[in-house]
Design a protein around this motif. Structure first.
Motif, PDB file in Angstrom:
ATOM      1  N   UNK A  52       6.931   9.291 -13.551  1.00  0.00           N
ATOM      2  CA  UNK A  52       6.854   7.785 -13.738  1.00  0.00           C
ATOM      3  C   UNK A  52       7.045   6.582 -13.986  1.00  0.00           C
ATOM      4  N   UNK A  53       6.047   6.635 -12.576  1.00  0.00           N
ATOM      5  CA  UNK A  53       5.733   5.675 -12.024  1.00  0.00           C
ATOM      6  C   UNK A  53       4.071   5.250 -11.545  1.00  0.00           C
ATOM      7  N   UNK A  54       3.881   6.647 -12.030  1.00  0.00           N
ATOM      8  CA  UNK A  54       2.031   6.738 -11.445  1.00  0.00           C
ATOM      9  C   UNK A  54       1.076   5.935 -11.937  1.00  0.00           C
ATOM     10  N   UNK A  55       1.295   5.335 -13.060  1.00  0.00           N
ATOM     11  CA  UNK A  55      -0.018   4.369 -13.590  1.00  0.00           C
ATOM     12  C   UNK A  55       0.403   2.941 -13.073  1.00  0.00           C
ATOM     13  N   UNK A  56       1.729   2.534 -12.992  1.00  0.00           N
ATOM     14  CA  UNK A  56       1.895   1.288 -12.529  1.00  0.00           C
ATOM     15  C   UNK A  56       1.276   1.603 -10.537  1.00  0.00           C
ATOM     16  N   UNK A  57       1.521   2.376  -9.678  1.00  0.00           N
ATOM     17  CA  UNK A  57       1.080   2.353  -8.900  1.00  0.00           C
ATOM     18  C   UNK A  57       0.026   2.638  -8.832  1.00  0.00           C
ATOM     19  N   UNK A  58      -1.098   3.436  -9.445  1.00  0.00           N
ATOM     20  CA  UNK A  58      -2.462   2.712  -9.716  1.00  0.00           C
ATOM     21  C   UNK A  58      -3.379   1.352 -10.020  1.00  0.00           C
ATOM     22  N   UNK A  59      -2.105   0.730 -10.611  1.00  0.00           N
ATOM     23  CA  UNK A  59      -2.158  -0.287 -11.125  1.00  0.00           C
ATOM     24  C   UNK A  59      -2.422  -1.475 -10.149  1.00  0.00           C
ATOM     25  N   UNK A  60      -1.347  -1.204  -9.396  1.00  0.00           N
ATOM     26  CA  UNK A  60      -0.894  -2.057  -7.749  1.00  0.00           C
ATOM     27  C   UNK A  60      -2.488  -2.405  -6.962  1.00  0.00           C
ATOM     28  N   UNK A  61      -2.039  -0.385  -6.903  1.00  0.00           N
ATOM     29  CA  UNK A  61      -3.419  -0.265  -5.488  1.00  0.00           C
ATOM     30  C   UNK A  61      -4.958  -1.127  -6.211  1.00  0.00           C
ATOM     31  N   UNK A  62      -5.312  -1.008  -7.116  1.00  0.00           N
ATOM     32  CA  UNK A  62      -6.793  -1.087  -7.804  1.00  0.00           C
ATOM     33  C   UNK A  62      -6.603  -3.137  -8.483  1.00  0.00           C
ATOM     34  N   UNK A  63      -5.084  -3.795  -8.476  1.00  0.00           N
ATOM     35  CA  UNK A  63      -5.217  -4.822  -8.270  1.00  0.00           C
ATOM     36  C   UNK A  63      -5.847  -5.498  -7.141  1.00  0.00           C
ATOM     37  N   UNK A  64      -5.221  -4.805  -6.196  1.00  0.00           N
ATOM     38  CA  UNK A  64      -5.011  -5.850  -4.265  1.00  0.00           C
ATOM     39  C   UNK A  64      -6.883  -5.110  -3.731  1.00  0.00           C
ATOM     40  N   UNK A  65      -7.289  -4.062  -4.736  1.00  0.00           N
ATOM     41  CA  UNK A  65      -8.292  -3.672  -3.757  1.00  0.00           C
ATOM     42  C   UNK A  65      -9.312  -4.640  -4.606  1.00  0.00           C
ATOM     43  N   UNK A  66      -9.274  -4.794  -6.305  1.00  0.00           N
ATOM     44  CA  UNK A  66     -10.036  -6.188  -6.568  1.00  0.00           C
ATOM     45  C   UNK A  66      -9.837  -7.004  -6.028  1.00  0.00           C
ATOM     46  N   UNK A  67      -8.922  -8.208  -5.321  1.00  0.00           N
ATOM     47  CA  UNK A  67      -8.763  -8.922  -5.434  1.00  0.00           C
ATOM     48  C   UNK A  67      -9.717  -8.980  -3.999  1.00  0.00           C
ATOM     49  N   UNK A 121       0.782  -1.137   0.206  1.00  0.00           N
ATOM     50  CA  UNK A 121       0.007  -0.244   0.189  1.00  0.00           C
ATOM     51  C   UNK A 121       0.855   1.111   0.167  1.00  0.00           C
ATOM     52  N   UNK A 122       2.203   1.202   0.928  1.00  0.00           N
ATOM     53  CA  UNK A 122       2.233   2.155   0.646  1.00  0.00           C
ATOM     54  C   UNK A 122       3.470   2.920  -0.231  1.00  0.00           C
ATOM     55  N   UNK A 123       3.737   1.768  -0.698  1.00  0.00           N
ATOM     56  CA  UNK A 123       4.665   2.062  -1.324  1.00  0.00           C
ATOM     57  C   UNK A 123       4.066   1.737  -3.208  1.00  0.00           C
ATOM     58  N   UNK A 124       3.310   1.431  -3.510  1.00  0.00           N
ATOM     59  CA  UNK A 124       2.442   1.536  -4.843  1.00  0.00           C
ATOM     60  C   UNK A 124       1.951   3.177  -4.636  1.00  0.00           C
ATOM     61  N   UNK A 125       1.115   3.432  -2.876  1.00  0.00           N
ATOM     62  CA  UNK A 125       0.728   5.418  -3.172  1.00  0.00           C
ATOM     63  C   UNK A 125       1.545   5.540  -3.734  1.00  0.00           C
ATOM     64  N   UNK A 126       2.913   5.830  -3.347  1.00  0.00           N
ATOM     65  CA  UNK A 126       4.089   6.694  -3.178  1.00  0.00           C
ATOM     66  C   UNK A 126       4.459   6.965  -4.725  1.00  0.00           C
ATOM     67  N   UNK A 127       4.096   5.972  -5.516  1.00  0.00           N
ATOM     68  CA  UNK A 127       4.384   5.778  -7.317  1.00  0.00           C
ATOM     69  C   UNK A 127       3.189   6.707  -7.515  1.00  0.00           C
ATOM     70  N   UNK A 128       2.391   6.621  -7.141  1.00  0.00           N
ATOM     71  CA  UNK A 128       1.514   6.799  -7.757  1.00  0.00           C
ATOM     72  C   UNK A 128       1.596   8.861  -8.166  1.00  0.00           C
ATOM     73  N   UNK A 129       2.325   9.558  -7.329  1.00  0.00           N
ATOM     74  CA  UNK A 129       2.803  10.865  -6.897  1.00  0.00           C
ATOM     75  C   UNK A 129       4.069  10.450  -7.420  1.00  0.00           C
ATOM     76  N   UNK A 130       4.707   9.523  -8.173  1.00  0.00           N
ATOM     77  CA  UNK A 130       5.418  10.186  -8.915  1.00  0.00           C
ATOM     78  C   UNK A 130       5.105  10.234 -10.282  1.00  0.00           C
TER      79      UNK A 130
END
Length: 243
Positions: free
Chosen positions: A73-88, A62-71
């Motif tokens: 270059x990595x924003x889309x990857x962070x958002x995808x990870x959060x979405x995948x976790x919540x979907x699971x 959660x922390x790594x993905x959330x921080x990634x969404x604010x960067x």
């Protein structure tokens, strides 16, 4: 100049929503690491086996993905990870729990809270309808948690239920959808300040209260992101020299 102003407004709404949402996810992740446990209600792991490991993994992700969404270059990857976790969480944890106990209001609330955090307009709108229904079904509980200094608890309990339904209908139908999303953001943001923060202060040992507070913040951020996505696109401008 008007087009530039609209674009700037949209950008500010998006950036604010992203920052608010990321902050909420970091708070949930930090709670997992501090408690070494899963997120109460939102991540309904009922078995006690492996909870420390689940807590550490959930917190770090959660922390790594959330921080990634604010960067950028990595924003889309962070958002995808959060979405995948919540979907699971919804598919593997909430769905079986609801199938086993379809009348459990707590399970419906947890599932409804996971879904709009996916930042999908349809998911968000449907969840608002679900929240509205839950508010009206459990009107006594909603009235109970309203701060004592606010008068007419039952009236405001019904009013918030109706507001959820109206927001869901607006967002799903497209009728005043952006206004509905902005009003929803204001509603959850105000609850974060006047309801959840005081309850955390009063019940500092309650894991559920510590979870509900960032969830309200995440809902506020989600609504802002929905609102930014509903901003009308600026009209196309003709190339220079073309009448």
């Amino acid at each position: 100049m008007v087009v530039e102003a609209d674009a700037q407004t949209m950008t500010k709404s998006f950036e604010l929503g992203r920052a608010v949402f990321a902050t909420a996810m970091v708070a949930l992740g930090a709670q997992c690491l501090i408690r070494i446990n899963a997120v109460p209600a939102l991540e309904p792991v009922h078995s006690t086996t492996g909870l420390p490991v689940i807590g550490w993994i959930t917190g770090v992700v959660l922390i790594a993905a959330a921080i990634a969404t604010m960067l950028r270059p990595a924003a889309s990857y962070g958002a995808a990870v959060l979405a995948a976790m919540l979907l699971l969480w919804d598919a593997l944890l909430h769905a079986p729990a609801l199938a086993a106990a379809p009348t459990n209001g707590g399970e419906w609330t947890g599932a409804a809270e996971s879904r709009p955090l996916l930042i999908g307009r349809i998911c968000f709108g449907i969840s608002m309808l679900g929240f509205g229904a839950l508010h009206l079904i459990y009107i006594s509980y909603v009235a109970f948690v309203i701060p004592s200094w606010i008068p007419a608890h039952v009236f405001f309990a019904y009013a918030t239920g109706v507001a959820h339904v109206a927001a869901g209908l607006g967002i799903l139908s497209g009728v005043l959808a952006r206004l509905a999303a902005l009003c929803t953001a204001a509603m959850f943001g105000s609850w974060f300040l006047i309801l959840h923060v005081p309850r955390v202060v009063a019940h500092a040992q309650s894991a559920d209260e510590w979870t509900s507070m960032p969830i309200a913040l995440a809902m506020c951020g989600s609504a802002l992101l929905i609102a930014s996505s509903l901003e009308p696109a600026p009209p196309a401008t003709a190339p220079e020299g073309v009448a």
